[in-house]
Design a protein around this motif. Sequence first.
Motif, PDB file in Angstrom:
ATOM      1  N   ARG A  33       0.910  -1.264  -0.038  1.00 25.62           N
ATOM      2  CA  ARG A  33       0.144   0.090   0.088  1.00 25.62           C
ATOM      3  C   ARG A  33       0.870   1.149   0.025  1.00 25.62           C
ATOM      4  NH1 ARG A  33      -3.411  -2.863   4.256  1.00 25.62           N
ATOM      5  NH2 ARG A  33      -1.595  -2.246   5.435  1.00 25.62           N
ATOM      6  N   GLU A  34       0.491   2.134  -0.673  1.00 23.24           N
ATOM      7  CA  GLU A  34       1.328   3.379  -0.723  1.00 23.24           C
ATOM      8  C   GLU A  34       0.679   4.612  -0.162  1.00 23.24           C
ATOM      9  OE1 GLU A  34       2.061   4.026  -4.845  1.00 23.24           O
ATOM     10  OE2 GLU A  34       3.172   2.371  -5.199  1.00 23.24           O
ATOM     11  N   ALA A  35       1.335   5.649   0.118  1.00 25.05           N
ATOM     12  CA  ALA A  35       0.790   6.922   0.831  1.00 25.05           C
ATOM     13  C   ALA A  35       1.949   7.984   0.361  1.00 25.05           C
ATOM     14  CB  ALA A  35       0.978   6.873   2.433  1.00 25.05           C
ATOM     15  N   VAL A  36       1.642   9.189   0.135  1.00 21.41           N
ATOM     16  CA  VAL A  36       2.715  10.203  -0.249  1.00 21.41           C
ATOM     17  C   VAL A  36       2.399  11.324   0.759  1.00 21.41           C
ATOM     18  CG1 VAL A  36       2.719   9.441  -2.718  1.00 21.41           C
ATOM     19  CG2 VAL A  36       0.718  11.125  -1.851  1.00 21.41           C
ATOM     20  N   LEU A  37       3.527  12.148   0.723  1.00 22.85           N
ATOM     21  CA  LEU A  37       3.672  13.228   1.493  1.00 22.85           C
ATOM     22  C   LEU A  37       3.312  14.468   0.575  1.00 22.85           C
ATOM     23  CD1 LEU A  37       6.759  12.696   3.432  1.00 22.85           C
ATOM     24  CD2 LEU A  37       4.436  13.271   4.417  1.00 22.85           C
ATOM     25  N   CYS A  38       2.113  15.293   1.058  1.00 23.74           N
ATOM     26  CA  CYS A  38       1.581  16.639   0.457  1.00 23.74           C
ATOM     27  C   CYS A  38       1.704  17.696   1.203  1.00 23.74           C
ATOM     28  CB  CYS A  38       0.125  16.206  -0.200  1.00 23.74           C
ATOM     29  SG  CYS A  38      -0.052  14.748  -1.258  1.00 23.74           S
ATOM     30  N   HIS A  39       1.302  18.862   0.677  1.00 24.99           N
ATOM     31  CA  HIS A  39       1.729  19.827   1.329  1.00 24.99           C
ATOM     32  C   HIS A  39       0.532  21.002   1.549  1.00 24.99           C
ATOM     33  CE1 HIS A  39       3.572  24.051   1.662  1.00 24.99           C
ATOM     34  NE2 HIS A  39       4.649  23.240   2.286  1.00 24.99           N
ATOM     35  N   ARG A  40       0.354  21.381   2.980  1.00 23.66           N
ATOM     36  CA  ARG A  40      -0.862  22.029   3.346  1.00 23.66           C
ATOM     37  C   ARG A  40      -0.939  23.368   2.462  1.00 23.66           C
ATOM     38  NH1 ARG A  40      -4.547  18.312   5.585  1.00 23.66           N
ATOM     39  NH2 ARG A  40      -3.576  17.663   7.500  1.00 23.66           N
ATOM     40  N   GLY A  41       0.289  24.015   2.199  1.00 25.26           N
ATOM     41  CA  GLY A  41       0.122  25.170   1.682  1.00 25.26           C
ATOM     42  C   GLY A  41      -0.169  25.117   0.166  1.00 25.26           C
ATOM     43  N   ASP A  42       0.082  23.895  -0.542  1.00 21.60           N
ATOM     44  CA  ASP A  42      -0.202  23.927  -2.045  1.00 21.60           C
ATOM     45  C   ASP A  42      -1.942  23.772  -1.790  1.00 21.60           C
ATOM     46  OD1 ASP A  42       2.180  23.514  -2.669  1.00 21.60           O
ATOM     47  OD2 ASP A  42       2.286  21.460  -3.133  1.00 21.60           O
ATOM     48  N   GLY A  43      -2.395  23.016  -0.876  1.00 22.32           N
ATOM     49  CA  GLY A  43      -3.920  22.842  -0.770  1.00 22.32           C
ATOM     50  C   GLY A  43      -4.492  24.245  -0.668  1.00 22.32           C
ATOM     51  N   LEU A  44      -3.958  25.012   0.213  1.00 17.64           N
ATOM     52  CA  LEU A  44      -4.551  26.527   0.483  1.00 17.64           C
ATOM     53  C   LEU A  44      -4.507  27.273  -0.892  1.00 17.64           C
ATOM     54  CD1 LEU A  44      -3.600  27.667   3.762  1.00 17.64           C
ATOM     55  CD2 LEU A  44      -4.540  29.257   2.221  1.00 17.64           C
ATOM     56  N   GLY A  45      -3.216  27.176  -1.428  1.00 20.71           N
ATOM     57  CA  GLY A  45      -3.103  27.836  -2.793  1.00 20.71           C
ATOM     58  C   GLY A  45      -4.069  27.401  -4.025  1.00 20.71           C
ATOM     59  N   ILE A  46      -4.271  26.160  -3.839  1.00 26.57           N
ATOM     60  CA  ILE A  46      -5.359  25.686  -4.893  1.00 26.57           C
ATOM     61  C   ILE A  46      -6.775  25.983  -4.500  1.00 26.57           C
ATOM     62  CG2 ILE A  46      -6.585  23.509  -5.580  1.00 26.57           C
ATOM     63  CD1 ILE A  46      -3.565  22.098  -5.367  1.00 26.57           C
ATOM     64  N   GLY A  47      -7.075  25.990  -3.046  1.00 20.17           N
ATOM     65  CA  GLY A  47      -8.231  26.724  -2.708  1.00 20.17           C
ATOM     66  C   GLY A  47      -8.219  28.119  -3.396  1.00 20.17           C
ATOM     67  N   MET A  48      -7.235  28.765  -3.189  1.00 17.56           N
ATOM     68  CA  MET A  48      -7.511  30.357  -3.739  1.00 17.56           C
ATOM     69  C   MET A  48      -7.688  30.461  -4.963  1.00 17.56           C
ATOM     70  SD  MET A  48      -4.131  31.822  -1.704  1.00 17.56           S
ATOM     71  CE  MET A  48      -3.849  31.728   0.191  1.00 17.56           C
ATOM     72  N   LEU A  49      -7.190  29.641  -5.888  1.00 15.66           N
ATOM     73  CA  LEU A  49      -7.245  29.651  -7.466  1.00 15.66           C
ATOM     74  C   LEU A  49      -8.762  29.175  -7.584  1.00 15.66           C
ATOM     75  CD1 LEU A  49      -4.205  27.709  -8.586  1.00 15.66           C
ATOM     76  CD2 LEU A  49      -4.635  30.201  -9.017  1.00 15.66           C
ATOM     77  N   LYS A  50      -9.335  28.292  -7.035  1.00 13.78           N
ATOM     78  CA  LYS A  50     -10.686  28.018  -7.235  1.00 13.78           C
ATOM     79  C   LYS A  50     -11.638  29.236  -6.956  1.00 13.78           C
ATOM     80  CE  LYS A  50     -11.854  23.871  -5.636  1.00 13.78           C
ATOM     81  NZ  LYS A  50     -12.003  22.775  -4.811  1.00 13.78           N
ATOM     82  N   LYS A  51     -11.442  29.615  -5.750  1.00  8.37           N
ATOM     83  CA  LYS A  51     -12.189  30.820  -5.252  1.00  8.37           C
ATOM     84  C   LYS A  51     -12.384  31.853  -6.296  1.00  8.37           C
ATOM     85  CE  LYS A  51     -12.717  31.273  -0.914  1.00  8.37           C
ATOM     86  NZ  LYS A  51     -12.055  31.628   0.688  1.00  8.37           N
ATOM     87  N   ALA A  52     -11.017  32.085  -6.959  1.00  3.33           N
ATOM     88  CA  ALA A  52     -10.779  32.929  -7.995  1.00  3.33           C
ATOM     89  C   ALA A  52     -11.480  32.724  -9.520  1.00  3.33           C
ATOM     90  CB  ALA A  52      -9.312  33.444  -8.170  1.00  3.33           C
ATOM     91  N   GLY A  53     -12.011  31.474  -9.502  1.00  2.44           N
ATOM     92  CA  GLY A  53     -12.643  31.093 -10.775  1.00  2.44           C
ATOM     93  C   GLY A  53     -11.420  30.293 -11.848  1.00  2.44           C
ATOM     94  N   ILE A  54     -10.267  29.960 -11.339  1.00  2.00           N
ATOM     95  CA  ILE A  54      -9.516  29.218 -11.947  1.00  2.00           C
ATOM     96  C   ILE A  54      -9.580  27.953 -11.634  1.00  2.00           C
ATOM     97  CG2 ILE A  54      -6.963  28.782 -12.460  1.00  2.00           C
ATOM     98  CD1 ILE A  54      -6.822  32.235 -11.719  1.00  2.00           C
ATOM     99  N   GLU A  55      -9.546  26.831 -12.742  1.00  2.00           N
ATOM    100  CA  GLU A  55      -9.892  25.612 -12.627  1.00  2.00           C
ATOM    101  C   GLU A  55      -8.302  24.931 -12.254  1.00  2.00           C
ATOM    102  OE1 GLU A  55     -12.310  23.675 -15.480  1.00  2.00           O
ATOM    103  OE2 GLU A  55     -12.212  21.544 -14.502  1.00  2.00           O
ATOM    104  N   VAL A  56      -8.361  23.900 -11.364  1.00  2.00           N
ATOM    105  CA  VAL A  56      -7.125  23.174 -11.374  1.00  2.00           C
ATOM    106  C   VAL A  56      -7.414  21.564 -11.492  1.00  2.00           C
ATOM    107  CG1 VAL A  56      -5.498  22.438  -9.672  1.00  2.00           C
ATOM    108  CG2 VAL A  56      -6.568  24.777  -9.337  1.00  2.00           C
ATOM    109  N   VAL A  57      -6.592  21.053 -12.325  1.00  2.00           N
ATOM    110  CA  VAL A  57      -7.002  19.295 -12.655  1.00  2.00           C
ATOM    111  C   VAL A  57      -5.490  18.865 -12.444  1.00  2.00           C
ATOM    112  CG1 VAL A  57      -8.806  19.870 -14.288  1.00  2.00           C
ATOM    113  CG2 VAL A  57      -6.527  19.649 -14.962  1.00  2.00           C
TER     114      VAL A  57
END
Lengths: 159, 159, 159, 159
Positions: A33-57
């Motif tokens: 089974r696998e797991a990876v280390l992600c970054h909370r600041g990336d998550g926050l940045g993606i949230g900001m983009l979505k709020k500004a109407g920019i899609e992230v995929v």
Amino acid sequence: MSKARNWSAIKLLALDFDGVMTDNRVLVDQEGREAVLCHRGDGLGIGMLKKAGIEVVVISMEPNPVVSARCRKLKIDCIQKCEEKLRALQQIAAARGLKPRDMAFVGNDVNDLECLRWVGLPIAVADAEPEVRKAAVYVTRRPGGYGAVREVAEKILEA
Amino acid sequence: MSKARNWSAIKLLALDFDGVMTDNRVLVDQEGREAVLCHRGDGLGIGMLKKAGIEVVVISMEPNPVVSARCRKLKIDCIQKCEEKLRALQQIAAARGLKPRDMAFVGNDVNDLECLRWVGLPIAVADAEPEVRKAAVYVTRRPGGYGAVREVAEKILEA
Amino acid sequence: MSKARNWSAIKLLALDFDGVMTDNRVLVDQEGREAVLCHRGDGLGIGMLKKAGIEVVVISMEPNPVVSARCRKLKIDCIQKCEEKLRALQQIAAARGLKPRDMAFVGNDVNDLECLRWVGLPIAVADAEPEVRKAAVYVTRRPGGYGAVREVAEKILEA
Amino acid sequence: MSKARNWSAIKLLALDFDGVMTDNRVLVDQEGREAVLCHRGDGLGIGMLKKAGIEVVVISMEPNPVVSARCRKLKIDCIQKCEEKLRALQQIAAARGLKPRDMAFVGNDVNDLECLRWVGLPIAVADAEPEVRKAAVYVTRRPGGYGAVREVAEKILEA
């Protein structure tokens, strides 16, 4: 590379997963089974983009469900187990009526080269393979998994 | 050490696991179950080698099933819980009709020394023990678990 | 500090766990279960010491079973959930007829100071608290969890 | 910023969680379960503060139960899934009859700015966002998740 750094044109940000949203490492347990280390600041940045109407995929070749698990949390679309990343990216563009110049792509390894060459704003993380850094018009200061995506989000939002 | 860096001769790449495919650390949980951090770029490099017809095998003394779990994902052979690494390597060679000069071995610690001295192309990761680095004809720029195997794969494929 | 670096006298090596056998970090999951990152090279070094007849014990205040889980794998004694580390160390010494000069202790934080002041060979890891480094006659080059214990094992075995 | 570094006035230490008690990374597994890397030295520092009668609370926007799991272990209060951090902090203050000058807050990202501007002693971790470092009267030497909270605890206890 004559592409301009046209941050203000970006309507969609496409991201490779491993090495971009992570530090390219994977934790493997006794059952595989696998797991990876992600970054909370990336998550926050993606949230900001979505709020500004920019899609992230996210577009990833990796079959492990850890990719989609992370994207579910961030509420972003995810195409994984993707044999042809450029085709996937072009389908995403077509479905939304977007042109390459409307899109940025962030990559770290050679399987991102086709997508990077196609989009208007190709971006490499700081610790990307040399060939990938060469294909980019912007190389982030931060390595993948340590806020590289947050940095990109801020550049897009400032523009 | 009069061995040459004959990358083009390599038909089989043998790898130690801990410290080569990982950063030599192991995550231990409350029940003693283990997990290790591997590198997606190493996985990609191993895939490239296999596609080019170069076999990759892992030889490890470690009994924990995390070793074989990772190798299953990468679809490479794995000899683990191996008390005598050199004997295992020699059996692999014999079964395939390979000579030492056809083989590279990547190691990081003193239990890799016998194998390193036997193969034609002995390689140490950047953060290997001093004695191991001395026994190698090539020391990777990248430390174990951070793309050292990918770097070796590229050197072999370029040759 | 007038203690000498008398490595050759050491019959027993006592180790703090967190920050010495680990990098002092703990992985906490949603249910509060813990896991820690240990170092395979430390395990190898401990194995070498035992083969040479030098006993290794862990003394830790931490109640979490991850401490004993790691010690079980390494087949070394472990006193954990230990409110008074010095008393535990003295009992270990008394039971084996050892004097402080026969023992080394490796620590990283202020709750190791009493033990460090008592043993003949007090050792601090590279990233120990300043007060702990001051109480040591040897400070390892490597930080805790990245081979500090292996380094100590080699120093003892060379002597 | 005319706030003084009045460490001796502090009766309550409020902490953001991710990026302060952790290195801002999150381990995500195949089912989307999360885990974070915390620091034993931070835990020790928080224990010292409590023994000295200084209260410690965590205020986090993150909904994942990993936040409260860590706080349970440390036996400190935790307000998580918190949409308005400043309001939560003000309620904590009101319930205890504390003024902003009695409180320190440690943050790392832009959602900590309101709290930092309100308390008497705003602190940023070494690797906080630039805007956050600017809002602080003290920036720790250590990054979040690597002993930044321990450093703050020592500063408060020395005062």
